[in-house]
Design a protein around this motif. Structure first.
Motif, PDB file in Angstrom:
ATOM      1  N   PRO A   1       0.834  -1.210   0.000  1.00 42.93           N
ATOM      2  CA  PRO A   1       0.000   0.000   0.000  1.00 42.93           C
ATOM      3  C   PRO A   1       0.865   1.255   0.000  1.00 42.93           C
ATOM      4  CG  PRO A   1      -0.714  -1.573   1.675  1.00 42.93           C
ATOM      5  CD  PRO A   1       0.625  -2.020   1.198  1.00 42.93           C
ATOM      6  N   VAL A   2       0.487   2.230  -0.803  1.00 42.88           N
ATOM      7  CA  VAL A   2       1.284   3.445  -0.908  1.00 42.88           C
ATOM      8  C   VAL A   2       0.453   4.565  -1.519  1.00 42.88           C
ATOM      9  CG1 VAL A   2       2.174   2.885  -3.208  1.00 42.88           C
ATOM     10  CG2 VAL A   2       3.537   4.349  -1.709  1.00 42.88           C
ATOM     11  N   VAL A   3       0.794   5.794  -1.182  1.00 42.37           N
ATOM     12  CA  VAL A   3       0.254   6.978  -1.844  1.00 42.37           C
ATOM     13  C   VAL A   3       1.433   7.709  -2.480  1.00 42.37           C
ATOM     14  CG1 VAL A   3      -0.957   9.172  -1.575  1.00 42.37           C
ATOM     15  CG2 VAL A   3      -1.632   7.205  -0.205  1.00 42.37           C
ATOM     16  N   ARG A   4       1.278   8.112  -3.730  1.00 44.92           N
ATOM     17  CA  ARG A   4       2.366   8.747  -4.467  1.00 44.92           C
ATOM     18  C   ARG A   4       1.999  10.187  -4.832  1.00 44.92           C
ATOM     19  NH1 ARG A   4       1.492   3.577  -6.562  1.00 44.92           N
ATOM     20  NH2 ARG A   4       3.204   2.112  -6.221  1.00 44.92           N
ATOM     21  N   THR A   5       2.992  10.929  -5.261  1.00 42.89           N
ATOM     22  CA  THR A   5       2.761  12.303  -5.709  1.00 42.89           C
ATOM     23  C   THR A   5       2.074  12.278  -7.073  1.00 42.89           C
ATOM     24  OG1 THR A   5       4.995  12.351  -6.623  1.00 42.89           O
ATOM     25  CG2 THR A   5       4.688  13.249  -4.418  1.00 42.89           C
ATOM     26  N   PRO A   6       1.169  13.223  -7.363  1.00 40.26           N
ATOM     27  CA  PRO A   6       0.264  13.077  -8.508  1.00 40.26           C
ATOM     28  C   PRO A   6       0.800  13.496  -9.863  1.00 40.26           C
ATOM     29  CG  PRO A   6      -0.346  15.002  -7.223  1.00 40.26           C
ATOM     30  CD  PRO A   6       0.760  14.328  -6.476  1.00 40.26           C
ATOM     31  N   VAL A   7       1.898  14.236  -9.934  1.00 41.51           N
ATOM     32  CA  VAL A   7       2.365  14.771 -11.213  1.00 41.51           C
ATOM     33  C   VAL A   7       3.835  14.420 -11.400  1.00 41.51           C
ATOM     34  CG1 VAL A   7       2.698  16.854 -12.591  1.00 41.51           C
ATOM     35  CG2 VAL A   7       0.697  16.667 -11.099  1.00 41.51           C
ATOM     36  N   ALA A   8       4.209  14.048 -12.632  1.00 41.20           N
ATOM     37  CA  ALA A   8       5.600  13.727 -12.944  1.00 41.20           C
ATOM     38  C   ALA A   8       6.009  14.440 -14.227  1.00 41.20           C
ATOM     39  CB  ALA A   8       5.791  12.224 -13.101  1.00 41.20           C
ATOM     40  N   ARG A   9       7.212  14.966 -14.242  1.00 39.86           N
ATOM     41  CA  ARG A   9       7.752  15.589 -15.446  1.00 39.86           C
ATOM     42  C   ARG A   9       8.316  14.515 -16.368  1.00 39.86           C
ATOM     43  NH1 ARG A   9       6.450  20.674 -16.579  1.00 39.86           N
ATOM     44  NH2 ARG A   9       8.211  20.569 -18.030  1.00 39.86           N
ATOM     45  N   VAL A  10       8.005  14.621 -17.666  1.00 39.22           N
ATOM     46  CA  VAL A  10       8.596  13.769 -18.693  1.00 39.22           C
ATOM     47  C   VAL A  10       8.976  14.667 -19.867  1.00 39.22           C
ATOM     48  CG1 VAL A  10       7.465  11.605 -18.050  1.00 39.22           C
ATOM     49  CG2 VAL A  10       6.294  13.180 -19.571  1.00 39.22           C
ATOM     50  N   GLY A  11      10.269  14.703 -20.195  1.00 39.15           N
ATOM     51  CA  GLY A  11      10.701  15.609 -21.250  1.00 39.15           C
ATOM     52  C   GLY A  11      10.358  17.041 -20.900  1.00 39.15           C
ATOM     53  N   ASP A  12       9.723  17.728 -21.842  1.00 38.88           N
ATOM     54  CA  ASP A  12       9.327  19.120 -21.611  1.00 38.88           C
ATOM     55  C   ASP A  12       7.900  19.242 -21.089  1.00 38.88           C
ATOM     56  OD1 ASP A  12      11.777  20.052 -22.573  1.00 38.88           O
ATOM     57  OD2 ASP A  12      11.072  20.010 -24.650  1.00 38.88           O
ATOM     58  N   GLY A  13       7.249  18.119 -20.869  1.00 34.28           N
ATOM     59  CA  GLY A  13       5.863  18.154 -20.412  1.00 34.28           C
ATOM     60  C   GLY A  13       5.684  17.433 -19.093  1.00 34.28           C
ATOM     61  N   PHE A  14       4.429  17.120 -18.768  1.00 33.98           N
ATOM     62  CA  PHE A  14       4.147  16.407 -17.530  1.00 33.98           C
ATOM     63  C   PHE A  14       3.004  15.433 -17.761  1.00 33.98           C
ATOM     64  CE2 PHE A  14       1.202  19.982 -17.419  1.00 33.98           C
ATOM     65  CZ  PHE A  14       0.027  19.436 -16.917  1.00 33.98           C
ATOM     66  N   VAL A  15       2.947  14.412 -16.932  1.00 36.61           N
ATOM     67  CA  VAL A  15       1.862  13.446 -16.947  1.00 36.61           C
ATOM     68  C   VAL A  15       1.295  13.355 -15.542  1.00 36.61           C
ATOM     69  CG1 VAL A  15       2.790  12.139 -18.889  1.00 36.61           C
ATOM     70  CG2 VAL A  15       3.417  11.485 -16.548  1.00 36.61           C
ATOM     71  N   VAL A  16       0.087  12.810 -15.447  1.00 37.92           N
ATOM     72  CA  VAL A  16      -0.652  12.792 -14.188  1.00 37.92           C
ATOM     73  C   VAL A  16      -0.987  11.354 -13.813  1.00 37.92           C
ATOM     74  CG1 VAL A  16      -2.723  13.624 -13.006  1.00 37.92           C
ATOM     75  CG2 VAL A  16      -1.645  15.019 -14.800  1.00 37.92           C
ATOM     76  N   GLY A  17      -0.749  11.007 -12.578  1.00 34.32           N
ATOM     77  CA  GLY A  17      -1.120   9.681 -12.095  1.00 34.32           C
ATOM     78  C   GLY A  17      -2.556   9.656 -11.619  1.00 34.32           C
ATOM     79  N   LEU A  18      -3.179   8.491 -11.731  1.00 32.90           N
ATOM     80  CA  LEU A  18      -4.554   8.306 -11.273  1.00 32.90           C
ATOM     81  C   LEU A  18      -4.744   6.829 -10.965  1.00 32.90           C
ATOM     82  CD1 LEU A  18      -7.210   9.939 -10.871  1.00 32.90           C
ATOM     83  CD2 LEU A  18      -7.883   9.223 -13.167  1.00 32.90           C
ATOM     84  N   GLY A  19      -5.584   6.533  -9.991  1.00 33.15           N
ATOM     85  CA  GLY A  19      -5.861   5.140  -9.664  1.00 33.15           C
ATOM     86  C   GLY A  19      -4.645   4.452  -9.086  1.00 33.15           C
ATOM     87  N   ASP A  20      -4.333   3.246  -9.601  1.00 30.85           N
ATOM     88  CA  ASP A  20      -3.230   2.458  -9.069  1.00 30.85           C
ATOM     89  C   ASP A  20      -1.890   3.158  -9.193  1.00 30.85           C
ATOM     90  OD1 ASP A  20      -4.891   0.447  -8.318  1.00 30.85           O
ATOM     91  OD2 ASP A  20      -4.461  -0.861 -10.022  1.00 30.85           O
ATOM     92  N   ALA A  21      -1.754   4.059 -10.143  1.00 35.22           N
ATOM     93  CA  ALA A  21      -0.491   4.785 -10.280  1.00 35.22           C
ATOM     94  C   ALA A  21      -0.234   5.691  -9.079  1.00 35.22           C
ATOM     95  CB  ALA A  21      -0.495   5.618 -11.562  1.00 35.22           C
ATOM     96  N   LEU A  22      -1.300   6.098  -8.384  1.00 38.16           N
ATOM     97  CA  LEU A  22      -1.150   7.005  -7.253  1.00 38.16           C
ATOM     98  C   LEU A  22      -1.473   6.359  -5.921  1.00 38.16           C
ATOM     99  CD1 LEU A  22      -2.437  10.582  -8.121  1.00 38.16           C
ATOM    100  CD2 LEU A  22      -0.159   9.589  -8.321  1.00 38.16           C
ATOM    101  N   VAL A  23      -2.498   5.546  -5.878  1.00 42.75           N
ATOM    102  CA  VAL A  23      -2.949   4.986  -4.606  1.00 42.75           C
ATOM    103  C   VAL A  23      -3.103   3.473  -4.748  1.00 42.75           C
ATOM    104  CG1 VAL A  23      -4.720   5.019  -2.816  1.00 42.75           C
ATOM    105  CG2 VAL A  23      -4.192   7.113  -4.071  1.00 42.75           C
ATOM    106  N   THR A  24      -2.263   2.742  -4.041  1.00 45.38           N
ATOM    107  CA  THR A  24      -2.428   1.296  -3.944  1.00 45.38           C
ATOM    108  C   THR A  24      -3.045   1.014  -2.588  1.00 45.38           C
ATOM    109  OG1 THR A  24      -0.473   0.923  -5.314  1.00 45.38           O
ATOM    110  CG2 THR A  24      -1.272  -0.944  -4.008  1.00 45.38           C
ATOM    111  N   THR A  25      -4.311   0.646  -2.576  1.00 44.62           N
ATOM    112  CA  THR A  25      -5.030   0.466  -1.319  1.00 44.62           C
ATOM    113  C   THR A  25      -4.759  -0.908  -0.727  1.00 44.62           C
ATOM    114  OG1 THR A  25      -6.988  -0.366  -2.458  1.00 44.62           O
ATOM    115  CG2 THR A  25      -6.889   2.000  -2.025  1.00 44.62           C
ATOM    116  N   GLU A  26      -5.025  -1.008   0.556  1.00 44.97           N
ATOM    117  CA  GLU A  26      -4.946  -2.311   1.208  1.00 44.97           C
ATOM    118  C   GLU A  26      -6.098  -3.183   0.723  1.00 44.97           C
ATOM    119  OE1 GLU A  26      -2.980  -2.695   5.403  1.00 44.97           O
ATOM    120  OE2 GLU A  26      -4.879  -1.657   5.493  1.00 44.97           O
ATOM    121  N   PRO A  27      -5.830  -4.365   0.209  1.00 45.23           N
ATOM    122  CA  PRO A  27      -6.942  -5.219  -0.231  1.00 45.23           C
ATOM    123  C   PRO A  27      -7.843  -5.666   0.907  1.00 45.23           C
ATOM    124  CG  PRO A  27      -4.842  -6.394  -0.319  1.00 45.23           C
ATOM    125  CD  PRO A  27      -4.520  -4.959  -0.074  1.00 45.23           C
TER     126      PRO A  27
END
Length: 394
Positions: free
Chosen positions: A265-291
């Motif tokens: 289980p983990v919570v991550r930061t929501p935005v990441a820089r890639v090249g000259d732009g940025f991408v956004v995490g959502l769902g499992d990319a940001l929050v892995t919940t306890e099953p």
């Protein structure tokens, strides 16, 4: 562009499409491959999530699914206490094998005019795509893309890793409630009626605290010897003999009906820089919940719909997105929903850590005799905000 065709990605894509956006899904697996993949973890589609799916016309199996509404929770504490109560969710929920649900949704997305690209996406691909799309949402929480978003230690979701073992069983002996949940010092066990490609079955899902001394941690078995179905039955016999007897009377659905995997289980930061732009995490990319809290798809759906609606409204007003907008969107999600799921996780951990507040023990005892209180508790599974308010968890 939405990267990933899981619950979060598809819910978000359908919501954006419904609201007039031009949406492309990039996924490494076609619908055919999704149908024939190994088993995925069973997820509870709780009543409010089911309502959302109906609003998006994604409830395609209403005449087939074995709906559930009553839940029995039985807790065995380290001190030898057994507390049990049954509650009513107030409305129906459902569980559908992701190998049925996700490919049907992906195909329907294309039928509705959405675009699907079957291709694995790399970080360098994302850098290129940021020049082509107004926004890129990454919903894949593993591999190279999952590493884009570092953990956020200021937002702890849960206290410990989990090992999940699961089998789909047919001819399961019926119990006196729809869903059964057993909370033990060794882990949690869910018995969930589920729709599979072969028809109704039951998912037996076990979340264990990792350790060589824990009989419910099947990762301690050498991989070449690992037979989840066989070993799970023998391990259940050591902790819940009555449930093990019922397990022995049922049959494994098919050779692909079992899984065993670790979850952090983990919570991550929501935005990441890639090249000259940025991408956004959502769902499992940001929050892995306890099953063990059963909140995975519930939280994914809330996050997907909330983010999609906010994106449309922001774009119509300002014509574009910024990193600050998505950071703020995630902060609102945390305050409104995710922190309540985190509190739920910490409560489950406290029950078996020796730090259980006496007030919580008293509340569990009350639920065993007070039907309305038990119903309110169970309905809190559908909306953890109610649970945290009722039990003063925040």
């Amino acid at each position: 562009m939405i990267v990933g065709a899981g619950q979060t990605g598809l819910i978000t894509a359908h919501r954006l499409l419904q609201r007039g956006a031009d949406v492309t899904i990039a996924t490494s697996m076609s619908s055919v491959e999704l149908r024939t993949a190994r088993a995925q973890m069973t997820q509870l589609t709780l009543p409010s999530t089911l309502v959302t799916e109906r609003e998006l016309r994604l409830d395609m199996w209403a005449s087939l699914v074995p709906f559930y509404q009553t839940v029995r929770l039985t807790t065995h504490t380290q001190q030898g206490h057994t507390l049990s109560f049954t509650g009513d969710l107030g409305a129906a929920g459902a569980a559908i094998d992701p190998r049925v649900k996700l490919p049907d949704w992906l195909e329907y997305f294309e039928d509705q005019g959405g675009k699907v690209v079957i291709h694995g996406i790399t970080v360098s691909d994302l850098a290129y795509f940021t020049r082509m799309f107004d926004g890129i949402l990454v919903t894949v929480g593993s591999g190279e893309l999952g590493q884009l978003f570092p953990a956020d230690p200021s937002r702890p979701l849960a206290a410990e890793d989990q090992v999940v073992s699961q089998v789909y069983m047919v001819d399961w002996p019926a119990g006196d409630t729809d869903v059964e949940v057993y909370s033990l010092p060794q882990g949690e066990i869910y018995v969930i009626p589920t729709l599979t490609a072969y028809g109704p079955a039951h998912s037996i899902l076990v979340t264990a605290r990792p350790g060589d001394d824990n009989p419910l941690d099947l990762t301690t078995i050498p991989p070449r010897q690992r037979d989840v179905h066989t070993y799970l039955g023998s391990r259940l016999a050591t902790v819940l003999p009555d449930l093990a007897e019922r397990y022995a009377q049922a049959e494994l659905l098919d050779e692909r009906a079992a899984l065993c995997e670790a979850v952090t289980p983990v919570v991550r930061t929501p935005v990441a820089r890639v090249g000259d732009g940025f991408v956004v995490g959502l769902g499992d990319a940001l929050v892995t919940t306890e099953p063990r809290t059963g909140q995975g798809w519930n939280l994914s759906t809330r996050a997907g719909v909330f983010t999609a609606d906010r994106m449309v409204e922001h774009y119509e007003r300002y014509g574009g997105f910024s990193e600050a907008f998505f950071t703020d969107t995630f902060s609102v999600l945390w305050e409104q929903h995710i922190q309540h799921t985190a509190a739920f996780s910490h409560m489950v951990h406290a029950v078996h850590s020796g730090n259980l507040p006496p007030e919580l023990m008293q509340a569990m005892a009350r639920a065993g005799t007070d039907t309305e209180f038990a119903n309110a508790w169970v309905r809190g599974f559908d909306d953890p905000r109610q649970l945290t308010a009722m039990l003063s968890l925040l």
